[in-house]
Design a protein around this motif. Structure first.
Motif, PDB file in Angstrom:
ATOM      1  N   MET A   1     -33.735  -4.421 -18.672  1.00  0.00           N
ATOM      2  CA  MET A   1     -32.284  -4.251 -18.655  1.00  0.00           C
ATOM      3  C   MET A   1     -31.950  -2.787 -18.892  1.00  0.00           C
ATOM      4  N   PRO A   2     -30.744  -2.337 -18.484  1.00  0.00           N
ATOM      5  CA  PRO A   2     -30.383  -0.933 -18.660  1.00  0.00           C
ATOM      6  C   PRO A   2     -30.325  -0.532 -20.135  1.00  0.00           C
ATOM      7  N   HIS A   3     -30.631   0.704 -20.392  1.00  0.00           N
ATOM      8  CA  HIS A   3     -30.499   1.230 -21.744  1.00  0.00           C
ATOM      9  C   HIS A   3     -29.018   1.381 -22.095  1.00  0.00           C
ATOM     10  N   LYS A   4     -28.756   1.582 -23.377  1.00  0.00           N
ATOM     11  CA  LYS A   4     -27.373   1.723 -23.826  1.00  0.00           C
ATOM     12  C   LYS A   4     -26.778   3.058 -23.410  1.00  0.00           C
ATOM     13  N   SER A   5     -27.622   4.033 -23.165  1.00  0.00           N
ATOM     14  CA  SER A   5     -27.145   5.372 -22.825  1.00  0.00           C
ATOM     15  C   SER A   5     -28.023   5.985 -21.742  1.00  0.00           C
ATOM     16  N   SER A   6     -27.417   6.830 -20.924  1.00  0.00           N
ATOM     17  CA  SER A   6     -28.198   7.553 -19.924  1.00  0.00           C
ATOM     18  C   SER A   6     -29.057   8.637 -20.563  1.00  0.00           C
ATOM     19  N   ALA A   7     -28.925   8.824 -21.882  1.00  0.00           N
ATOM     20  CA  ALA A   7     -29.768   9.802 -22.568  1.00  0.00           C
ATOM     21  C   ALA A   7     -31.238   9.447 -22.428  1.00  0.00           C
ATOM     22  N   ASN A   8     -31.562   8.171 -22.198  1.00  0.00           N
ATOM     23  CA  ASN A   8     -32.968   7.776 -22.064  1.00  0.00           C
ATOM     24  C   ASN A   8     -33.619   8.473 -20.882  1.00  0.00           C
ATOM     25  N   TRP A   9     -33.065   8.295 -19.670  1.00  0.00           N
ATOM     26  CA  TRP A   9     -33.717   8.902 -18.511  1.00  0.00           C
ATOM     27  C   TRP A   9     -33.536  10.419 -18.493  1.00  0.00           C
ATOM     28  N   ARG A  10     -32.439  10.901 -19.047  1.00  0.00           N
ATOM     29  CA  ARG A  10     -32.258  12.348 -19.117  1.00  0.00           C
ATOM     30  C   ARG A  10     -33.301  12.979 -20.041  1.00  0.00           C
ATOM     31  N   ALA A  11     -33.618  12.301 -21.135  1.00  0.00           N
ATOM     32  CA  ALA A  11     -34.645  12.801 -22.047  1.00  0.00           C
ATOM     33  C   ALA A  11     -36.026  12.747 -21.397  1.00  0.00           C
ATOM     34  N   GLN A  12     -36.278  11.713 -20.592  1.00  0.00           N
ATOM     35  CA  GLN A  12     -37.559  11.636 -19.897  1.00  0.00           C
ATOM     36  C   GLN A  12     -37.720  12.802 -18.934  1.00  0.00           C
ATOM     37  N   ILE A  13     -36.669  13.139 -18.204  1.00  0.00           N
ATOM     38  CA  ILE A  13     -36.731  14.259 -17.270  1.00  0.00           C
ATOM     39  C   ILE A  13     -36.907  15.582 -18.022  1.00  0.00           C
ATOM     40  N   GLY A  15     -38.171  16.037 -20.963  1.00  0.00           N
ATOM     41  CA  GLY A  15     -39.387  16.103 -21.757  1.00  0.00           C
ATOM     42  C   GLY A  15     -39.129  16.283 -23.241  1.00  0.00           C
ATOM     43  N   ARG A  16     -37.904  15.996 -23.661  1.00  0.00           N
ATOM     44  CA  ARG A  16     -37.527  16.124 -25.066  1.00  0.00           C
ATOM     45  C   ARG A  16     -36.270  15.289 -25.291  1.00  0.00           C
ATOM     46  N   PRO A  17     -35.993  14.910 -26.536  1.00  0.00           N
ATOM     47  CA  PRO A  17     -34.744  14.175 -26.793  1.00  0.00           C
ATOM     48  C   PRO A  17     -33.531  15.011 -26.414  1.00  0.00           C
ATOM     49  N   VAL A  18     -32.567  14.377 -25.785  1.00  0.00           N
ATOM     50  CA  VAL A  18     -31.335  15.075 -25.432  1.00  0.00           C
ATOM     51  C   VAL A  18     -30.152  14.236 -25.870  1.00  0.00           C
TER      52      VAL A  18
END
Length: 325
Positions: A1-13, A15-18
């Protein structure tokens, strides 16, 4: 299911928490390009070896109107002719670049494709249908010119992710003249034809659904749509060149490979398009990739299912564009 925030995939791209701060107006979107595009450009390390790279290829002649589209063209080693992939970057129609998807494009090239990775006009400065016109123009340009880059003009596929997935599925039916009179700058003279295959990846394919089911895009989906379609967008969101699930020309399409991660907020778009395509009797493959969020195809180093899905897509493309005797 989708994450609560798009910060998940943005952090993956990244390479660090965003911590993702949502824009609060359409006027802010152009100013967010620099940082957002740099994150994707930072992935351009350990680039795979290819035969040739041609940067800043100008498709429109000087004095013929808008300067876009331009492209990066990646050519494999060997004599060719090679099958061709028109690659369309994502970015919500308002950001993104060919440079930001250089590594992914070059990875496709290593699999035996001439890749045309285009830069198209971005909203809000260039609203719909400008970006789509550029994509259709690029497809017709490829028909006429790709032999100069060892490409086979009889074997052309199209693909892209996110907004690039949207433009993929709007370009495919528009190429043979299905622009409904909207695509005035897409150079209708010559270069028409049918793609051998289309590959939308985690695409925005049903704009009304994006408003009703935004998931982690809540609060920004309306802004992206307004940027692309204008403030009074309600009369356009079901236009077939905006939301391809509403197209009445799906039965004319080439085979389609629909790919999306099972954690992506746009997964329901891929499922809806698959249903529409199969009902229109279009040869369709749907791949829902476990443990993957938005933009996962760029993350071989992080997600174990990303590279296998990339290779499945390449195998499917080769099957649809076999070498000619």
């Amino acid at each position: 299911m989708p994450h609560k925030s798009s910060a998940n995939w943005r952090a993956q791209i990244a390479g660090r928490p965003v911590e993702y701060t949502r824009p609060t107006s359409v006027d802010q979107l152009p100013g967010r390009r620099r940082g957002g595009q740099k994150v994707f450009e930072d992935l351009n390390v350990e680039l795979p070896p290819i035969g040739q790279i041609h940067e800043h290829v100008t498709m429109r002649p000087a004095g013929a109107g808008r300067g876009t589209p331009t492209a990066e063209i990646y050519v494999p080693d060997g004599p060719g002719p090679f099958p061709v992939l028109l690659h369309i970057h994502g970015g919500g129609w308002f950001t993104g670049s060919a440079l930001g998807e250089r590594k992914l494009g070059m990875q496709f090239c290593t699999q035996g494709f001439v890749v045309v990775n285009i830069d198209y006009a971005l909203a809000p400065e260039n609203p719909f249908p400008a970006g789509l016109e550029d994509c259709v123009y690029a497809a017709r340009w490829i028909r006429r010119h790709i032999a100069q880059y060892k490409g086979d003009p009889g074997r052309i596929a199209i693909g892209g992710g996110s907004a690039g997935g949207n433009l993929t599925m709007c370009t495919a039916p528009a190429l043979p003249g299905g622009g409904d009179g909207l695509l005035g700058r897409a150079d209708p003279a010559g270069g028409e034809g049918r793609f051998s295959g289309a590959g939308p990846q985690f695409g925005v394919l049903d704009v009304p659904r994006w408003l009703m089911e935004p998931h982690y895009y809540a609060g920004v989906s309306e802004m992206y749509i307004m940027s692309y379609l204008g403030a009074n967008f309600s009369d356009r969101i079901r236009h077939p060149l905006v939301s391809p699930v509403y197209s009445g020309r799906l039965n004319t399409l080439c085979p389609v490979y629909v790919s999306c991660g099972d954690e992506d907020a746009l997964l329901s778009h891929s499922l809806a398009l698959t249903e529409k395509l199969t009902l229109a009797d279009v040869p369709t493959t749907l791949s829902v990739v476990e443990g993957c969020d938005h933009e996962f195809l760029k993350l071989w180093h992080l997600l174990p299912n990303a590279e296998p899905e990339f290779r499945r897509i390449c195998g499917w493309l080769h099957a649809k564009m076999p070498a000619r005797a």
